[in-house]
Design a protein around this motif. Structure first.
Motif, PDB file in Angstrom:
ATOM      1  N   PHE A  20       3.298   3.221   5.657  1.00  0.00           N
ATOM      2  CA  PHE A  20       2.560   2.143   4.985  1.00  0.00           C
ATOM      3  C   PHE A  20       3.425   1.458   3.920  1.00  0.00           C
ATOM      4  O   PHE A  20       3.421   0.228   3.801  1.00  0.00           O
ATOM      5  N   GLY A  21       4.169   2.251   3.157  1.00  0.00           N
ATOM      6  CA  GLY A  21       5.048   1.686   2.138  1.00  0.00           C
ATOM      7  C   GLY A  21       6.157   0.840   2.728  1.00  0.00           C
ATOM      8  O   GLY A  21       6.593  -0.149   2.120  1.00  0.00           O
ATOM      9  N   TRP A  22       6.599   1.212   3.918  1.00  0.00           N
ATOM     10  CA  TRP A  22       7.675   0.475   4.599  1.00  0.00           C
ATOM     11  C   TRP A  22       7.166  -0.834   5.190  1.00  0.00           C
ATOM     12  O   TRP A  22       7.792  -1.883   5.046  1.00  0.00           O
ATOM     13  N   LEU A  23       5.998  -0.754   5.857  1.00  0.00           N
ATOM     14  CA  LEU A  23       5.488  -1.924   6.573  1.00  0.00           C
ATOM     15  C   LEU A  23       4.723  -2.889   5.669  1.00  0.00           C
ATOM     16  O   LEU A  23       4.709  -4.103   5.944  1.00  0.00           O
ATOM     17  N   ALA A  24       4.064  -2.385   4.632  1.00  0.00           N
ATOM     18  CA  ALA A  24       3.251  -3.256   3.769  1.00  0.00           C
ATOM     19  C   ALA A  24       3.529  -2.942   2.303  1.00  0.00           C
ATOM     20  O   ALA A  24       2.653  -2.458   1.579  1.00  0.00           O
ATOM     21  N   PRO A  25       4.756  -3.214   1.824  1.00  0.00           N
ATOM     22  CA  PRO A  25       5.118  -2.834   0.450  1.00  0.00           C
ATOM     23  C   PRO A  25       4.256  -3.491  -0.622  1.00  0.00           C
ATOM     24  O   PRO A  25       3.985  -2.866  -1.654  1.00  0.00           O
ATOM     25  N   ASP A  26       3.826  -4.730  -0.399  1.00  0.00           N
ATOM     26  CA  ASP A  26       3.018  -5.423  -1.412  1.00  0.00           C
ATOM     27  C   ASP A  26       1.690  -4.725  -1.636  1.00  0.00           C
ATOM     28  O   ASP A  26       1.181  -4.669  -2.767  1.00  0.00           O
ATOM     29  N   TYR A  27       1.108  -4.223  -0.560  1.00  0.00           N
ATOM     30  CA  TYR A  27      -0.162  -3.501  -0.683  1.00  0.00           C
ATOM     31  C   TYR A  27       0.079  -2.044  -1.087  1.00  0.00           C
ATOM     32  O   TYR A  27      -0.758  -1.430  -1.767  1.00  0.00           O
ATOM     33  N   ALA A  28       1.208  -1.489  -0.666  1.00  0.00           N
ATOM     34  CA  ALA A  28       1.490  -0.075  -0.944  1.00  0.00           C
ATOM     35  C   ALA A  28       1.606   0.202  -2.439  1.00  0.00           C
ATOM     36  O   ALA A  28       1.165   1.254  -2.917  1.00  0.00           O
ATOM     37  N   VAL A  29       2.234  -0.728  -3.180  1.00  0.00           N
ATOM     38  CA  VAL A  29       2.406  -0.500  -4.625  1.00  0.00           C
ATOM     39  C   VAL A  29       1.063  -0.429  -5.349  1.00  0.00           C
ATOM     40  O   VAL A  29       0.971   0.133  -6.441  1.00  0.00           O
ATOM     41  N   LYS A  30       0.021  -0.961  -4.712  1.00  0.00           N
ATOM     42  CA  LYS A  30      -1.307  -0.928  -5.318  1.00  0.00           C
ATOM     43  C   LYS A  30      -2.017   0.407  -5.080  1.00  0.00           C
ATOM     44  O   LYS A  30      -3.144   0.600  -5.545  1.00  0.00           O
ATOM     45  N   MET A  31      -1.361   1.304  -4.339  1.00  0.00           N
ATOM     46  CA  MET A  31      -1.948   2.611  -4.047  1.00  0.00           C
ATOM     47  C   MET A  31      -1.674   3.638  -5.148  1.00  0.00           C
ATOM     48  O   MET A  31      -2.183   4.757  -5.095  1.00  0.00           O
ATOM     49  N   GLN A  32      -0.876   3.277  -6.134  1.00  0.00           N
ATOM     50  CA  GLN A  32      -0.524   4.211  -7.208  1.00  0.00           C
ATOM     51  C   GLN A  32      -1.750   4.788  -7.929  1.00  0.00           C
ATOM     52  O   GLN A  32      -1.749   5.973  -8.293  1.00  0.00           O
ATOM     53  N   PRO A  33      -2.825   4.011  -8.136  1.00  0.00           N
ATOM     54  CA  PRO A  33      -4.012   4.601  -8.787  1.00  0.00           C
ATOM     55  C   PRO A  33      -4.587   5.813  -8.063  1.00  0.00           C
ATOM     56  O   PRO A  33      -5.176   6.689  -8.701  1.00  0.00           O
ATOM     57  N   LEU A  34      -4.408   5.877  -6.739  1.00  0.00           N
ATOM     58  CA  LEU A  34      -4.886   7.050  -5.997  1.00  0.00           C
ATOM     59  C   LEU A  34      -4.126   8.304  -6.442  1.00  0.00           C
ATOM     60  O   LEU A  34      -4.716   9.371  -6.631  1.00  0.00           O
ATOM     61  N   ALA A  35      -2.796   8.158  -6.610  1.00  0.00           N
ATOM     62  CA  ALA A  35      -1.992   9.290  -7.080  1.00  0.00           C
ATOM     63  C   ALA A  35      -2.337   9.642  -8.522  1.00  0.00           C
ATOM     64  O   ALA A  35      -2.469  10.825  -8.866  1.00  0.00           O
ATOM     65  N   ASP A  36      -2.501   8.620  -9.352  1.00  0.00           N
ATOM     66  CA  ASP A  36      -2.836   8.855 -10.766  1.00  0.00           C
ATOM     67  C   ASP A  36      -4.177   9.571 -10.903  1.00  0.00           C
ATOM     68  O   ASP A  36      -4.331  10.465 -11.750  1.00  0.00           O
ATOM     69  N   MET A  37      -5.137   9.179 -10.068  1.00  0.00           N
ATOM     70  CA  MET A  37      -6.454   9.813 -10.112  1.00  0.00           C
ATOM     71  C   MET A  37      -6.358  11.293  -9.763  1.00  0.00           C
ATOM     72  O   MET A  37      -6.929  12.151 -10.456  1.00  0.00           O
ATOM     73  N   PHE A  38      -5.600  11.608  -8.711  1.00  0.00           N
ATOM     74  CA  PHE A  38      -5.447  13.006  -8.311  1.00  0.00           C
ATOM     75  C   PHE A  38      -4.759  13.820  -9.400  1.00  0.00           C
ATOM     76  O   PHE A  38      -5.180  14.940  -9.725  1.00  0.00           O
ATOM     77  N   LEU A  39      -3.694  13.263  -9.995  1.00  0.00           N
ATOM     78  CA  LEU A  39      -2.971  13.985 -11.043  1.00  0.00           C
ATOM     79  C   LEU A  39      -3.839  14.210 -12.273  1.00  0.00           C
ATOM     80  O   LEU A  39      -3.744  15.254 -12.929  1.00  0.00           O
ATOM     81  N   ARG A  40      -4.687  13.248 -12.585  1.00  0.00           N
ATOM     82  CA  ARG A  40      -5.611  13.426 -13.714  1.00  0.00           C
ATOM     83  C   ARG A  40      -6.616  14.539 -13.422  1.00  0.00           C
ATOM     84  O   ARG A  40      -6.994  15.308 -14.313  1.00  0.00           O
TER      85      ARG A  40
END
Length: 442
Positions: A20-40
């Motif tokens: 997903f990061g390779w094929l759709a980088p513009d949308y992929a960078v918006k996925m960071q909140p998912l990682a932040d939520m899990f880490l929190r």
């Protein structure tokens, strides 16, 4: 969800995140909140888990008089292994010279970030490090995730419980129940791990692009080769010396190790790793003391990385550092790499400060910024494995490692619980199961 299924889902999330990061980088960078939520979510587990398990481990098992001895042995082991990691990092940098011929264009944003790092003031004196171990408020320590301060408070709390005796029994029973609750809590949070992994990987690839792997190929290759050599030549040999099957340990750690790798976060893997090591045969009091303490004093992967990248930064600038100065850099890193948990980009902050103190250019840190997340994945995983090996070393050193529990855990692929023997496990091997149950009753 079983451990094997969760590992599979995490691995699939890793692959999906890369694609997903390779094929759709513009949308992929918006996925960071998912990682932040899990880490929190993980961070909200760690403080009560460490506090409860360490207090129960010390006060509930009557190990107060051995606590000082365990602590001393733990710190001795930490210092020996981290020194080996630093030496290996310097050796690999001298052999492969990853900074020679390196040519990457820098942007002003990267240099601005490095300049901010130079302004971060961290007191690295031994006396200040000792002072910083003592919390002014345990609630502040818990909110900031300062593991070492939580450990210090927990030790004094456990000693107080032992001193009071039977009157403190209700508190000890409450904390025992809290341990069980927090381990179950951890299981619930782990359901969200694949989502967090997908968010972290897709955002990393989307932001940096697949092409960055080719540009930094030599540095990435040397770093990961060094980490692998450390695991094989140091950690595996240590396990062989103490008669712990290293392959079985790695197999048991596959889930927390995969979490550490994909999220580049030690905190994400810590609760699960503590649970696994207790099931693997290490006593609760040793696991709950060594693991959180190790994330301040035993960052094997990070110390190796710091030694390697310090010379990398000098090589980029065409500076040949003599062996005497390399040893001084190593000695400096032995101190500066400890006791600064909670600082963002902690390894790069330490590296920047070390380079500045030796008059070396910090431009190399700006170069590392572009690939730090990918390198962090490897060093964080080695940090985790190193601390898990440390628990087995201290347990064996104290003659407290439960070989029967380990054999049963390995034989039944992790189906043994922390405090009870599952019926399906008992049917597989009655003798081992009965031995473990008798030990837990004592």
């Amino acid at each position: 969800m079983s451990s094997s299924k969760l590992t599979l889902f995490i691995f699939l999330a890793l692959i999906a995140g890369i694609i997903f990061g390779w094929l759709a980088p513009d949308y992929a960078v918006k996925m960071q909140p998912l990682a932040d939520m899990f880490l929190r979510m993980v961070k909200m587990i760690i403080a009560p888990l460490i506090f409860a398990t360490l207090v129960v481990g010390i006060a509930g098992h009557g190990d107060v008089k051995h606590l000082g001895k365990i602590g001393l042995k733990t710190l001795i082991y930490f210092e020996i292994v981290t020194t080996i990691a630093l030496v290996l990092g310097l050796v690999m940098a001298n052999i492969f010279k990853p900074g020679v011929g390196f040519n990457i264009d820098l942007n002003s944003v990267s240099m601005a970030v490095v300049n901010k790092m130079q302004n971060i003031q961290i007191n690295h004196s031994f006396s200040q490090m000792v002072v910083d171990m003592v919390p002014t408020s345990v609630f502040k320590s818990m909110s900031e995730g300062n593991l070492l301060q939580i450990v210090v408070f927990s030790i004094f709390f456990a000693l107080s419980i032992c001193a009071i005796g039977q009157k403190a029994r209700p508190v000890l029973d409450f904390l025992q129940s809290t341990c069980e609750i927090m381990f179950k809590f951890t299981e619930f949070v782990m359901f969200f791990a694949p989502i967090g992994v997908f968010g972290a990987i897709s955002a990393t690839i989307g932001q940096n692009g697949i092409g960055i792997l080719a540009s930094y190929a030599k540095l990435i290759g040397v770093t990961y080769l060094s980490l692998i050599i450390f695991v094989i030549l140091v950690l595996a040999i240590v396990c062989r010396i103490i008669k712990i099957p290293f392959s079985a340990l790695i197999k048991a750690l596959k889930e927390p190790a995969l979490l550490a790798f994909t999220t580049a976060s030690s905190e994400a893997a810590l609760p699960k790793a503590m649970e696994v090591m207790e099931k693997f045969g290490v006593p609760k009091n040793i696991v709950s003391f060594v693991m959180p303490t190790g994330y301040t004093f035993n960052l094997d992967g990070s110390t190796l990385y710091l030694a390697l990248t310090a010379l990398f930064c000098a090589q980029i600038a065409g500076i040949d550092i003599p062996i005497k100065q390399q040893i001084l850099i190593m000695l400096t890193l032995m101190l500066t790499s400890k006791g600064i948990a909670g600082v963002p980009r902690v390894s790069l902050v330490v590296l920047t400060g070390t380079l500045s103190s030796f008059g070396l250019p910090v431009v190399g840190v700006a170069i590392l910024l572009g690939i730090d997340q990918i390198l962090d994945m490897g060093r964080t995983t080695v940090n985790l494995i190193g601390n898990c090996v440390a628990t087995t070393v201290v347990a064996r050193w104290e003659d407290a490692f439960d070989d029967d529990k380990m054999k049963l855990y390995v034989k039944n692929k992790g189906k043994i619980s922390n405090r009870y023997i599952m019926p399906d496990v008992i049917s597989n091997d009655d003798n081992l199961a009965m031995k473990i149950r008798q030990k837990e009753k004592v």
